[in-house]
Scaffold this active site. Structure first.
Site, PDB file in Angstrom:
ATOM      1  N   LYS A   1       0.374   5.408   8.583  1.00  0.00           N
ATOM      2  CA  LYS A   1       0.974   5.955   7.108  1.00  0.00           C
ATOM      3  C   LYS A   1      -0.248   5.757   6.158  1.00  0.00           C
ATOM      4  O   LYS A   1      -0.086   6.719   5.412  1.00  0.00           O
ATOM      5  CB  LYS A   1       2.028   4.720   6.919  1.00  0.00           C
ATOM      6  CG  LYS A   1       2.615   4.708   5.496  1.00  0.00           C
ATOM      7  CD  LYS A   1       1.808   3.861   4.481  1.00  0.00           C
ATOM      8  CE  LYS A   1       2.095   2.267   4.867  1.00  0.00           C
ATOM      9  NZ  LYS A   1       1.540   1.535   3.671  1.00  0.00           N
TER      10      LYS A   1
ATOM     11  N   SER B   1       0.902  -1.140  -0.052  1.00  0.00           N
ATOM     12  CA  SER B   1      -0.089  -0.116  -0.057  1.00  0.00           C
ATOM     13  C   SER B   1       1.093   1.252  -0.130  1.00  0.00           C
ATOM     14  O   SER B   1       1.585   1.650   1.091  1.00  0.00           O
ATOM     15  CB  SER B   1      -0.992  -0.022   1.239  1.00  0.00           C
ATOM     16  OG  SER B   1      -1.839  -1.018   1.484  1.00  0.00           O
TER      17      SER B   1
ATOM     18  N   LYS C   1      -7.420   1.734  -2.706  1.00  0.00           N
ATOM     19  CA  LYS C   1      -6.932   1.241  -1.307  1.00  0.00           C
ATOM     20  C   LYS C   1      -7.045   2.406  -0.366  1.00  0.00           C
ATOM     21  O   LYS C   1      -7.478   2.351   0.960  1.00  0.00           O
ATOM     22  CB  LYS C   1      -5.492   0.829  -1.396  1.00  0.00           C
ATOM     23  CG  LYS C   1      -5.207   0.147  -0.083  1.00  0.00           C
ATOM     24  CD  LYS C   1      -5.734  -0.860   0.564  1.00  0.00           C
ATOM     25  CE  LYS C   1      -5.390  -1.012   1.925  1.00  0.00           C
ATOM     26  NZ  LYS C   1      -4.028  -2.083   2.014  1.00  0.00           N
TER      27      LYS C   1
END
Length: 309
Positions: free
Chosen positions: A247, A102, A178
């Site tokens: 993150k 990701s 995502k």
């Protein structure tokens, strides 16, 4: 027997928390898998399961038809592909690189274009959702970005790992999807922690809530997986790092600012996760389940000062 085009040789770089069960699934499905990890000890159990161990990312890329990446962040992916010992030096024309990490969608587009120009290798961004339980079961959700023909060629990998692959568009579109997923997940996790702390403070048994809410509008995989752990005070073994969720939601906030989207909930979730990461009792590199401590401690502090935080 040599691998046929329908059963390509798979290379897998990054055998961490999610990468390890992915490799195990590929092996269970009868695929030939070569692995490499920056910390070799993390890959050793997979060798016992039948994987081969490469001495370097380049050696792995030379010996495989499809290279899968499952790495921590954008910088780690860039280093493996284009760093001083990057695999770009040995990749072949048409060879597939499937990035299951990701990472940033804008950087993804740049790397895909650079790789195609440099050596003719093909890139698919394919971040996943579902966490450890679905990774172990081969039931992950994949958001794919790239060329439709390349995604079709990646079928042996996706059939082993995923229950569904959605082609979202060109390079970077999978990573953007995502990010949308993580907006919901991060906000959900923050709300779950807040709710369970509220339940505890109000006098009901918080451990009963995940079961009580199951099947209703408030239910979710994060509630059942992480909420149950939060309510019971269980945060080991680590199954989802707070730093990873931070993150991802920080990236969402950046992207929202760049495209002019209004994202107050994502922004607040980012702030709460930052506060949790700085809370001493939560500790370094914790499971996200430990985030409930932030809400419990703030409530206790408010009670001690007569209701003001």
């Amino acid at each position: 027997m040599p691998d046929s085009p329908a059963r390509p040789r798979i290379g897998f770089i990054g055998t961490g928390l999610i990468g390890t069960p992915m490799v195990q699934r590929l092996l269970e499905c009868g695929l030939s898998v070569t692995v490499w990890n920056r910390t070799p000890d993390k890959a050793a159990p997979l060798v016992l399961d039948g994987a081969s161990l490469a001495e370097s990312p380049r050696a792995l890329a030379e010996s495989c038809d499809i290279v899968c990446l499952c790495l921590t962040n954008t910088a780690a992916v860039h280093e493996v592909v284009f760093g001083a010992q990057g695999i770009d030096a040995v990749l072949r024309v048409g060879q597939l690189v499937i990035d299951l990490s990701s990472i940033a969608p804008d950087a993804t587009r740049e790397m895909a274009e650079r790789l195609a120009s440099a050596c003719g290798a093909r890139w698919i961004d394919a971040p996943v959702s579902g966490g450890l339980p679905l990774a172990r079961a081969g039931r992950l959700i994949v958001f794919a970005g790239g060329d439709a023909d390349d995604i079709a060629r990646a079928a042996p990998v996706f059939e082993a790992l995923a229950q569904r692959v959605t082609h979202m568009g060109g390079h970077g579109a999978g990573q953007l999807a995502k990010s949308c997923n993580q907006m919901i997940v991060a906000c959900n996790l923050v709300t779950i922690a807040e709710m369970l702390a509220f339940a505890s403070q109000s006098g009901i048994d918080a451990t009963r809530l995940p079961g009580a809410l199951a099947g209703g509008f408030a239910d979710s995989l994060p509630l059942q997986i992480f909420g149950s752990r939060m309510a019971a005070g269980v945060d080991s073994p680590r199954i989802g790092g707070l730093a990873t969720f931070r993150k991802d939601i920080d990236q969402v906030v950046r992207l929202a600012g760049e495209c002019g989207a209004y994202a107050p909930m994502a922004t607040r979730a980012s702030e709460v996760m930052l506060e949790a990461s700085r809370t001493e009792s939560i500790g370094a590199d914790p499971d996200v389940s430990r985030m409930v401590r932030l809400f419990l401690e703030r409530a206790a502090a408010a009670s001690a000062t007569g209701g003001t935080s």
